[in-house]
Design a protein around this motif. Sequence first.
Motif, PDB file in Angstrom:
ATOM      1  N   UNK A  40      -8.600 -89.681 -97.776  1.00  0.00           N
ATOM      2  CA  UNK A  40      -8.915 -88.522 -98.624  1.00  0.00           C
ATOM      3  C   UNK A  40     -10.421 -88.472 -98.785  1.00  0.00           C
ATOM      4  N   UNK A  41     -10.922 -87.279 -99.182  1.00  0.00           N
ATOM      5  CA  UNK A  41     -12.347 -87.178 -99.502  1.00  0.00           C
ATOM      6  C   UNK A  41     -12.505 -87.303-101.002  1.00  0.00           C
ATOM      7  N   UNK A  42     -13.468 -88.117-101.440  1.00  0.00           N
ATOM      8  CA  UNK A  42     -13.728 -88.215-102.873  1.00  0.00           C
ATOM      9  C   UNK A  42     -14.267 -86.883-103.379  1.00  0.00           C
ATOM     10  N   UNK A  43     -15.116 -86.277-102.533  1.00  0.00           N
ATOM     11  CA  UNK A  43     -15.676 -84.987-102.906  1.00  0.00           C
ATOM     12  C   UNK A  43     -15.307 -84.012-101.805  1.00  0.00           C
ATOM     13  N   UNK A  44     -14.635 -82.968-102.153  1.00  0.00           N
ATOM     14  CA  UNK A  44     -14.177 -82.030-101.132  1.00  0.00           C
ATOM     15  C   UNK A  44     -15.377 -81.370-100.455  1.00  0.00           C
TER      16      UNK A  44
ATOM     17  N   UNK B 126     -21.911 -88.965 -99.821  1.00  0.00           N
ATOM     18  CA  UNK B 126     -21.602 -87.817-100.667  1.00  0.00           C
ATOM     19  C   UNK B 126     -20.123 -87.464-100.632  1.00  0.00           C
ATOM     20  N   UNK B 127     -19.655 -87.214 -99.438  1.00  0.00           N
ATOM     21  CA  UNK B 127     -18.251 -86.811 -99.360  1.00  0.00           C
ATOM     22  C   UNK B 127     -17.341 -88.015 -99.611  1.00  0.00           C
ATOM     23  N   UNK B 128     -17.778 -89.163 -99.100  1.00  0.00           N
ATOM     24  CA  UNK B 128     -17.102 -90.427 -99.364  1.00  0.00           C
ATOM     25  C   UNK B 128     -15.637 -90.454 -98.947  1.00  0.00           C
ATOM     26  N   UNK B 129     -15.447 -90.954 -97.747  1.00  0.00           N
ATOM     27  CA  UNK B 129     -14.083 -91.119 -97.257  1.00  0.00           C
ATOM     28  C   UNK B 129     -13.385 -92.211 -98.054  1.00  0.00           C
ATOM     29  N   UNK B 130     -12.170 -91.954 -98.455  1.00  0.00           N
ATOM     30  CA  UNK B 130     -11.400 -92.951 -99.182  1.00  0.00           C
ATOM     31  C   UNK B 130     -10.149 -93.227 -98.367  1.00  0.00           C
ATOM     32  N   UNK B 131     -10.175 -94.353 -97.647  1.00  0.00           N
ATOM     33  CA  UNK B 131      -9.062 -94.647 -96.754  1.00  0.00           C
ATOM     34  C   UNK B 131      -7.859 -95.109 -97.563  1.00  0.00           C
ATOM     35  N   UNK B 132      -6.739 -94.465 -97.337  1.00  0.00           N
ATOM     36  CA  UNK B 132      -5.519 -94.830 -98.038  1.00  0.00           C
ATOM     37  C   UNK B 132      -4.736 -95.867 -97.257  1.00  0.00           C
ATOM     38  N   UNK B 133      -4.630 -95.646 -95.951  1.00  0.00           N
ATOM     39  CA  UNK B 133      -3.838 -96.556 -95.145  1.00  0.00           C
ATOM     40  C   UNK B 133      -4.246 -96.415 -93.690  1.00  0.00           C
ATOM     41  N   UNK B 134      -4.159 -97.529 -92.936  1.00  0.00           N
ATOM     42  CA  UNK B 134      -4.386 -97.418 -91.493  1.00  0.00           C
ATOM     43  C   UNK B 134      -3.159 -97.943 -90.774  1.00  0.00           C
TER      44      UNK B 134
ATOM     45  N   UNK C 265     -15.874 -99.713 -94.209  1.00  0.00           N
ATOM     46  CA  UNK C 265     -15.337-100.017 -92.889  1.00  0.00           C
ATOM     47  C   UNK C 265     -15.487 -98.836 -91.943  1.00  0.00           C
ATOM     48  N   UNK C 266     -15.336 -97.616 -92.484  1.00  0.00           N
ATOM     49  CA  UNK C 266     -15.359 -96.424 -91.628  1.00  0.00           C
ATOM     50  C   UNK C 266     -16.716 -96.223 -90.971  1.00  0.00           C
ATOM     51  N   UNK C 267     -17.775 -96.743 -91.608  1.00  0.00           N
ATOM     52  CA  UNK C 267     -19.107 -96.513 -91.070  1.00  0.00           C
ATOM     53  C   UNK C 267     -19.751 -97.787 -90.517  1.00  0.00           C
ATOM     54  N   UNK C 268     -19.059 -98.888 -90.684  1.00  0.00           N
ATOM     55  CA  UNK C 268     -19.658-100.159 -90.275  1.00  0.00           C
ATOM     56  C   UNK C 268     -19.720-100.262 -88.761  1.00  0.00           C
TER      57      UNK C 268
END
Lengths: 276, 314, 410
Positions: free
Chosen positions: C59-63, C118-126, C171-174
Amino acid sequence: MFVSLREKEESTTSTQAAQPTQEYAIETRNLNIYYGDFLAVQDVNLQIQKQKITAIIGPSGCGKSTLLRAFNRMNDFVNGARVEGEVLMHGVNLYGKDIDPVEVRRRIGMVFQKPNPFPKSIYENIAWGARINGYKGNMDDLVEQALRAAALWNEVKDKLKRNAYELSGGQQQRLCIARAIAVRPEIILMDEPASSLDPISTLRIEELMQELKKNYTIIIVTHNMQQAARVSDYTAMMMLDSETRAGTVIEFNDTKTIFTRPRDKRTEDYVTGRFG
Amino acid sequence: MELEVKSVAPPTTFRLMNLQKKMRFKEQAIEGVLFLVGVLTIFITLSIVFVLGNEALLFFEDPEVTLAEFLGSTKWAPAIGEFGIWALVSATLTTSVIALAVAVPLGLSAAIYLSEYASLRVRSILKPILEILAGIPTVVYGYFALMFVTPLLRSVVGNQIGVYNMLSAGLVMGIMILPLMSSMSEDALNAVPNSLREAAYALGSTRFEAALQVVVPAAFSGIGAAIIVGVSRAVGETMIVAIASGATSKFTFNPLEAAETMTAHIARISGGDLSYNSIDYNSLFAIALMLFLVTLVLNLLSQWIVKRFREQYE
Amino acid sequence: MYHYVYPEETELQRFIQARYRKAWIWQNLFLLSLLIAVISLTALLLDIIDGSFGYIAYEFKKDPLTISEKPIEQFTKEELIQVLQANLSRGALNKLNSEMPLEQRSEADLYSLVLERIIQIDTKQTYSLFESLFRRAEIEAEVAEKYPNARLEFRYWLQPEFIVSPQSSKAEFAGVRTAIFGSLWVVLIAMILSMPVGVGAAIYLQEYAQKNFINSVIQTNINNLAGVPSIVYGMLGLAIFVRAFEPLTSGAVFGITDTNGRTILSAGLTMGILVLPLVIINAQEAIKAVPDSIRQAAYGVGATKWQTIWSHVLPNALPGILTGNILAMSRAMGETAPLIIVGASTFISQDPSGPFSKFTALPIQIYQWTSRAQSEFHNIAAAAIVVLLVLLLLLNTTAILLRNRFQRRF
């Protein structure tokens, strides 16, 4: 699954007249041995007499050991080795399709150039071969009998549990002979059995062979001409063929004839020491 | 033509010869430097002993610690001053035993197959696979234990196995040691002279009987040395247990439980925020010293066996 | 005649057949052991591939729509900078600018900054690759039910971006760029130490050493060092390089003040000592393989010992020595425990600039990511393992090529 050598023997006994091969311990017919594409031994036709000592002599590298090892299929373990022609025992081709090499070796024992006892006790060296072959009798008796037959009993009877490596070279070689006869073969192959031994040990092995030939057929490879003349009843002379460079038997006769009136000039040169 | 022959002909007039030994400074300097380099390796061992010993001594000098407690107690909780090494040793033993239970039979069987049965072609395929296994870093094995073997075990045995458990770490450690075990055993089997195999065959033995009853016993000491090196490797292995067997020191031999080994404890504590000269810091050196001594004895033992074995057939 | 009791005829046949059966069973058991090794290797590799790709529900923290109606993928560089300046605190902006001014950054870099900060991806599950391939419908249903706002996307954790990005706490940007540089530095320093020392010691032991007490101690000692657990080397490095030699290894004597002893130099030296016995033993093997006839030929024309070694023994042993050194390099590259003890850094996002930098390395990254609870870190751990294994593969291939190219000519 496979033809029992025994069974065949009995069936051939009944029709003895029709099977002249029966009187020989082993017979080869047009035997060629290859290592890959290389022809090592070419066109050997030999009839080995029962309960006699047959010597195979010739210069080094002429295929004596290769031929000897063909008799009990020890060449099976050499990569790329293959055999054409026949090796007959009791009329059965040992290279036939249904022949089991394990049974062949059980019936044709072998003694090697260098003594090769197992790194086990003297007793166990003899008992092991008997055990894997399903011996059911009294093991102590068998060990004693085999050691007596190999003229070693008196020297080792008090140290049967000691490691075989503690014995001298000559004793080790007699232990290997005892080990071979304990599984009751019909034929014993000996590949230069005394070449790594001192003269006294050699003499004892030679005396032992005279004793053993009462019960066994012995084929011995040697490059020592005196030894061949001393111990053997028959002698096969091998030499490299001048064209194919493969070893072949150039003359086979009783030992006396070979050493006194050879028919082949090359044999004469060799046994009189004029060779190459 | 004549000129050329003349130029390589020996001198016609001989001078007085001086065959006296000459000092060759460069030669001696080089030998000296190389000798020092060789001796340097001894200093590495000495400094290991000194460093570990020194810090371990500080640890034992601490009033909170006694040697009796260290070697006798089964509780390890530095926070409350409990320093019983058995809590860590138990996990090291459990994982090592599991690892060897996997590596010894599999490694030896693989060695027997490669040395006694495999054709050149089969060997040329299987041997590199073992070498690849041997070359994979242990941290990767750790990932494999935690992400694959543990879930697999949990789906087979059920949830009485924790997410962290010694069984999974031990099994994977066994796979890791397998190539070492197999290649050392194979060396031992190959060192058995062929004449022994021939002797067995000539008595009418099958290939299997010769392999298991003649060749393997003859190679016994070499195989023993391989097992000892395997033990030493298992005791010293860090990453697999650090990742897969859990981070709580606990005195237990139950492979389904989580427990921390000596190595994993060192890795976890020293990987965190650690202040020098604290008792925690010093205690790690006491553990490391124990590890070093245990593996040193095992390695010396195995070398001694291999050396004796080599002489046997010469 | 002696009394023998051996099976004969049909009994013998049955007896031999029974032995063959037993032999057959055992032979297959032996083969099975090898197959288990093969299966384990396959499972290990598949498991790593499995983790490197797969669906991600986030999900995005900020749409993004609250920022602009235009999809941010289509933003120009200026627009991205504007968004960053508008949404980030002054402190955060200053920090970013001090690392590298926003205007000088690439568009891709800015784009990921916007996503990350800013938008900040919030990973729920992989999900793993095989789940993603074979249970797609179930995954879609599960995500729709549990995270109605989440987007489901197939993600290549292992992608070019992953290799060139620096370390990140998300993790998404590492990426592993920082770690790769760290690993290369450590291996470089390790080899600078262990190659000359190791080859020198090998020459001494093979060519000079007489059979006496001190030399047999040296040889035994080297064999023992090869068996010392790597973690013990880590403790040695911690006590000596990190602490005792801190002024040197931190670079303080060279005027560098911002680090302690936990630097690349300490790690490299520790690793150099760790691989030293390996280098020595391999070089000894290579020198041993040079036949004595070559030495005798050189002595025969009046060469001194060192001339013989330098012009004949070493050139002939060189391919073997190099092969051994490369194998030692790959050991140094994969070794983890000593680095954890010597390095102990939790978070390093800047590329190392020299031997006195703090560092992270590939195996450290793999260990830390594997130890995290969130599954997206396990995915990047798997991807980092692929990178590490590829690097090791390259090294080993070089070693094999070298060995084949200079195959022994005697």
